[in-house]
Design a protein around this motif. Structure first.
Motif, PDB file in Angstrom:
ATOM      1  N   ARG A  30       0.825  -1.209   0.000  1.00 58.71           N
ATOM      2  CA  ARG A  30       0.000   0.000   0.000  1.00 58.71           C
ATOM      3  C   ARG A  30       0.863   1.266   0.000  1.00 58.71           C
ATOM      4  O   ARG A  30       1.133   1.847   1.054  1.00 58.71           O
ATOM      5  CB  ARG A  30      -0.907   0.012   1.227  1.00 58.71           C
ATOM      6  N   PRO A  31       1.283   1.735  -1.168  1.00 63.42           N
ATOM      7  CA  PRO A  31       2.107   2.951  -1.212  1.00 63.42           C
ATOM      8  C   PRO A  31       1.399   4.160  -0.635  1.00 63.42           C
ATOM      9  O   PRO A  31       2.042   5.060  -0.070  1.00 63.42           O
ATOM     10  CB  PRO A  31       2.412   3.126  -2.705  1.00 63.42           C
ATOM     11  N   GLU A  32       0.071   4.201  -0.750  1.00 61.39           N
ATOM     12  CA  GLU A  32      -0.663   5.363  -0.225  1.00 61.39           C
ATOM     13  C   GLU A  32      -0.608   5.431   1.296  1.00 61.39           C
ATOM     14  O   GLU A  32      -0.738   6.527   1.879  1.00 61.39           O
ATOM     15  CB  GLU A  32      -2.120   5.333  -0.699  1.00 61.39           C
ATOM     16  N   MET A  33      -0.394   4.315   1.968  1.00 65.21           N
ATOM     17  CA  MET A  33      -0.331   4.314   3.420  1.00 65.21           C
ATOM     18  C   MET A  33       1.089   4.584   3.919  1.00 65.21           C
ATOM     19  O   MET A  33       1.285   5.245   4.937  1.00 65.21           O
ATOM     20  CB  MET A  33      -0.841   2.986   3.979  1.00 65.21           C
ATOM     21  N   TRP A  34       2.105   4.092   3.198  1.00 64.50           N
ATOM     22  CA  TRP A  34       3.490   4.323   3.590  1.00 64.50           C
ATOM     23  C   TRP A  34       3.978   5.710   3.160  1.00 64.50           C
ATOM     24  O   TRP A  34       4.909   6.260   3.745  1.00 64.50           O
ATOM     25  CB  TRP A  34       4.391   3.257   2.985  1.00 64.50           C
ATOM     26  N   GLY A  35       3.366   6.259   2.124  1.00 63.36           N
ATOM     27  CA  GLY A  35       3.756   7.590   1.672  1.00 63.36           C
ATOM     28  C   GLY A  35       5.174   7.618   1.131  1.00 63.36           C
ATOM     29  O   GLY A  35       5.601   6.716   0.398  1.00 63.36           O
ATOM     30  N   SER A  36       5.932   8.643   1.518  1.00 61.09           N
ATOM     31  CA  SER A  36       7.273   8.857   0.972  1.00 61.09           C
ATOM     32  C   SER A  36       8.275   7.791   1.403  1.00 61.09           C
ATOM     33  O   SER A  36       9.371   7.721   0.853  1.00 61.09           O
ATOM     34  CB  SER A  36       7.787  10.236   1.387  1.00 61.09           C
ATOM     35  N   VAL A  37       7.916   6.960   2.396  1.00 67.42           N
ATOM     36  CA  VAL A  37       8.861   5.952   2.881  1.00 67.42           C
ATOM     37  C   VAL A  37       8.509   4.544   2.363  1.00 67.42           C
ATOM     38  O   VAL A  37       9.006   3.549   2.888  1.00 67.42           O
ATOM     39  CB  VAL A  37       8.933   5.948   4.423  1.00 67.42           C
ATOM     40  N   PHE A  38       7.677   4.467   1.336  1.00 72.04           N
ATOM     41  CA  PHE A  38       7.270   3.158   0.813  1.00 72.04           C
ATOM     42  C   PHE A  38       8.467   2.331   0.356  1.00 72.04           C
ATOM     43  O   PHE A  38       8.592   1.146   0.687  1.00 72.04           O
ATOM     44  CB  PHE A  38       6.277   3.344  -0.337  1.00 72.04           C
ATOM     45  N   ALA A  39       9.380   2.944  -0.399  1.00 69.39           N
ATOM     46  CA  ALA A  39      10.551   2.222  -0.882  1.00 69.39           C
ATOM     47  C   ALA A  39      11.415   1.760   0.284  1.00 69.39           C
ATOM     48  O   ALA A  39      11.958   0.643   0.263  1.00 69.39           O
ATOM     49  CB  ALA A  39      11.362   3.094  -1.836  1.00 69.39           C
ATOM     50  N   GLN A  40      11.542   2.599   1.299  1.00 70.67           N
ATOM     51  CA  GLN A  40      12.334   2.221   2.466  1.00 70.67           C
ATOM     52  C   GLN A  40      11.669   1.088   3.237  1.00 70.67           C
ATOM     53  O   GLN A  40      12.344   0.196   3.767  1.00 70.67           O
ATOM     54  CB  GLN A  40      12.552   3.423   3.376  1.00 70.67           C
ATOM     55  N   ALA A  41      10.338   1.096   3.300  1.00 71.68           N
ATOM     56  CA  ALA A  41       9.628   0.000   3.963  1.00 71.68           C
ATOM     57  C   ALA A  41       9.942  -1.316   3.259  1.00 71.68           C
ATOM     58  O   ALA A  41      10.249  -2.331   3.904  1.00 71.68           O
ATOM     59  CB  ALA A  41       8.129   0.261   3.956  1.00 71.68           C
ATOM     60  N   ARG A  42       9.885  -1.319   1.938  1.00 76.41           N
ATOM     61  CA  ARG A  42      10.189  -2.541   1.193  1.00 76.41           C
ATOM     62  C   ARG A  42      11.635  -2.983   1.424  1.00 76.41           C
ATOM     63  O   ARG A  42      11.926  -4.173   1.560  1.00 76.41           O
ATOM     64  CB  ARG A  42       9.912  -2.330  -0.289  1.00 76.41           C
ATOM     65  N   ALA A  43      12.540  -2.012   1.480  1.00 78.56           N
ATOM     66  CA  ALA A  43      13.940  -2.352   1.715  1.00 78.56           C
ATOM     67  C   ALA A  43      14.122  -2.996   3.086  1.00 78.56           C
ATOM     68  O   ALA A  43      14.896  -3.956   3.238  1.00 78.56           O
ATOM     69  CB  ALA A  43      14.808  -1.101   1.588  1.00 78.56           C
ATOM     70  N   GLU A  44      13.418  -2.496   4.096  1.00 72.82           N
ATOM     71  CA  GLU A  44      13.544  -3.064   5.438  1.00 72.82           C
ATOM     72  C   GLU A  44      12.900  -4.450   5.520  1.00 72.82           C
ATOM     73  O   GLU A  44      13.448  -5.349   6.170  1.00 72.82           O
ATOM     74  CB  GLU A  44      12.935  -2.115   6.471  1.00 72.82           C
ATOM     75  N   TYR A  45      11.766  -4.639   4.874  1.00 74.32           N
ATOM     76  CA  TYR A  45      11.156  -5.971   4.843  1.00 74.32           C
ATOM     77  C   TYR A  45      12.116  -6.965   4.189  1.00 74.32           C
ATOM     78  O   TYR A  45      12.275  -8.105   4.661  1.00 74.32           O
ATOM     79  CB  TYR A  45       9.843  -5.953   4.054  1.00 74.32           C
ATOM     80  N   ALA A  46      12.745  -6.552   3.095  1.00 72.68           N
ATOM     81  CA  ALA A  46      13.688  -7.427   2.415  1.00 72.68           C
ATOM     82  C   ALA A  46      14.873  -7.756   3.314  1.00 72.68           C
ATOM     83  O   ALA A  46      15.349  -8.904   3.344  1.00 72.68           O
ATOM     84  CB  ALA A  46      14.158  -6.770   1.117  1.00 72.68           C
ATOM     85  N   ALA A  47      15.359  -6.768   4.058  1.00 72.91           N
ATOM     86  CA  ALA A  47      16.486  -7.003   4.962  1.00 72.91           C
ATOM     87  C   ALA A  47      16.113  -7.981   6.068  1.00 72.91           C
ATOM     88  O   ALA A  47      16.914  -8.841   6.453  1.00 72.91           O
ATOM     89  CB  ALA A  47      16.961  -5.676   5.556  1.00 72.91           C
ATOM     90  N   VAL A  48      14.888  -7.870   6.579  1.00 75.12           N
ATOM     91  CA  VAL A  48      14.411  -8.820   7.590  1.00 75.12           C
ATOM     92  C   VAL A  48      14.358 -10.226   6.998  1.00 75.12           C
ATOM     93  O   VAL A  48      14.810 -11.202   7.612  1.00 75.12           O
ATOM     94  CB  VAL A  48      13.026  -8.402   8.126  1.00 75.12           C
TER      95      VAL A  48
END
Length: 334
Positions: A22-40
């Motif tokens: 949901r990019p609309e919920m993460w806003g400007s940090v959507f890409a960073q959220a995906r990066a952190e999920y991938a790191a986990v």
């Protein structure tokens, strides 16, 4: 035969996660959220297999970010907090595995749509070839912690919230937990985190079983911390409790706390919100001096596990931690 939810440190076949959708919920940090999920996912894959559930059409992005050691499966999902929407696995005395399919309502209807997330538990169990046990009760996996020996801890703040199961009494909820998860003792703590307005106070923000009879408790040392007094009230309840084996609980404290700014919002990174893997513990960290002290506390609490910190400030901004985005699949012993 009675099925029982095993402790998180029991042997795992693997770990399930879900890719941010949901990019609309993460806003400007959507890409960073995906990066952190991938790191986990990559951190956990060093200990056990990881399967990342991605929405149809998003599998390629997940594979590119997570790497070859993480399997990706495309299925319809609404959100990316599989601890809460996914199945809760149980084992029979013969080692046979099943999955409890609790209802999911978007943490009390806060984040529609949640239809696909309400269905994902049953869909996953069918794909995995695991017997499904259906429950009419709304329950998120982050709302409970178990010792694998019949004891479950939860919070009144969450389970008794009127948006979860308004037609069920506390006694009826407790009976359903006992029936579906094979527990015989339910310890109710009064409080979750005061600022946890998304999950309404999940227990994985305040305490976690780390061994039979042993609980690691979040205990902010700063008197000005918003949860300073509430966590001490929780500790008093734990001190008065006995587990399913009749033991008084050993209580270990995690005093560290870390606040960071993410996208202009003051965000607390909860060190307690970790994932126990096969031989490892993957812990959210904040890039703060308190990280090392918190990791040392967790390592002392689980000395047979290798403790690994993974930056998770954006996941915290989204409302959770490493535990919230993961769900263990216990190894079948049959």
């Amino acid at each position: 035969m009675t099925m029982r939810m095993p402790a998180p440190w029991a042997d795992h076949e693997g770990c399930l996660m879900a890719w941010p959708t949901r990019p609309e919920m993460w806003g400007s940090v959507f890409a960073q959220a995906r990066a952190e999920y991938a790191a986990v996912a990559r951190a956990i894959s060093a200990f056990e297999p990881v399967t990342m559930i991605a929405a149809p059409g998003q599998g390629g992005a997940a594979r590119q970010a997570c790497g070859d050691d993480v399997d990706v499966l495309e299925l319809p999902i609404d959100d990316s907090w599989l601890r809460d929407s996914g199945p809760v696995f149980v084992l029979g005395p013969d080692g046979r595995r099943a999955g409890v399919d609790f209802r999911f309502n978007g943490w009390g209807g806060k984040f529609p749509p949640f239809d696909a997330d309400d269905r994902i538990s049953g869909v996953l169990l069918e794909r995995l070839g695991v017997t499904a046990i259906h429950s009419p009760m709304v329950l998120e996996g982050g709302a409970i912690t178990v010792d694998g020996e019949g004891t479950l801890i939860t919070t009144e703040q969450c389970l008794l919230h009127p948006t979860r199961n308004p037609l069920l009494t506390r006694a009826q909820m407790e009976a359903e937990l006992c029936a579906k998860l094979g527990v015989t003792t339910v310890i109710w703590l009064p409080y979750g985190r005061i600022e946890d307005t998304i999950t309404d106070g999940h227990v994985d923000g305040v305490c976690m079983f780390v061994a039979p009879g042993t609980v690691l408790v979040r205990m902010p040392s700063d008197p000005d911390h918003p949860d300073h007094d509430r966590m001490r009230a929780n500790r008093a309840h734990l001190e008065a409790a006995v587990d399913a084996r009749g033991r008084k609980l050993q209580i270990l404290e995690l005093p560290q706390s870390a606040f960071v700014e993410v996208d202009g919002h003051r965000t607390e990174v909860g060190y307690l919100n970790f994932y126990v893997a096969n031989g490892g513990v993957v812990v959210p960290i904040a890039g703060c001096p308190s990280d090392e002290d918190a990791l040392a506390v967790i390592a002392a609490a689980m000395p047979d596990h290798k403790v690994v910190g993974v930056p998770a400030t954006t996941i915290a901004y989204g409302g959770g931690g490493v535990h919230c985005v993961t769900q263990q699949v216990p190894e079948e012993k049959a």
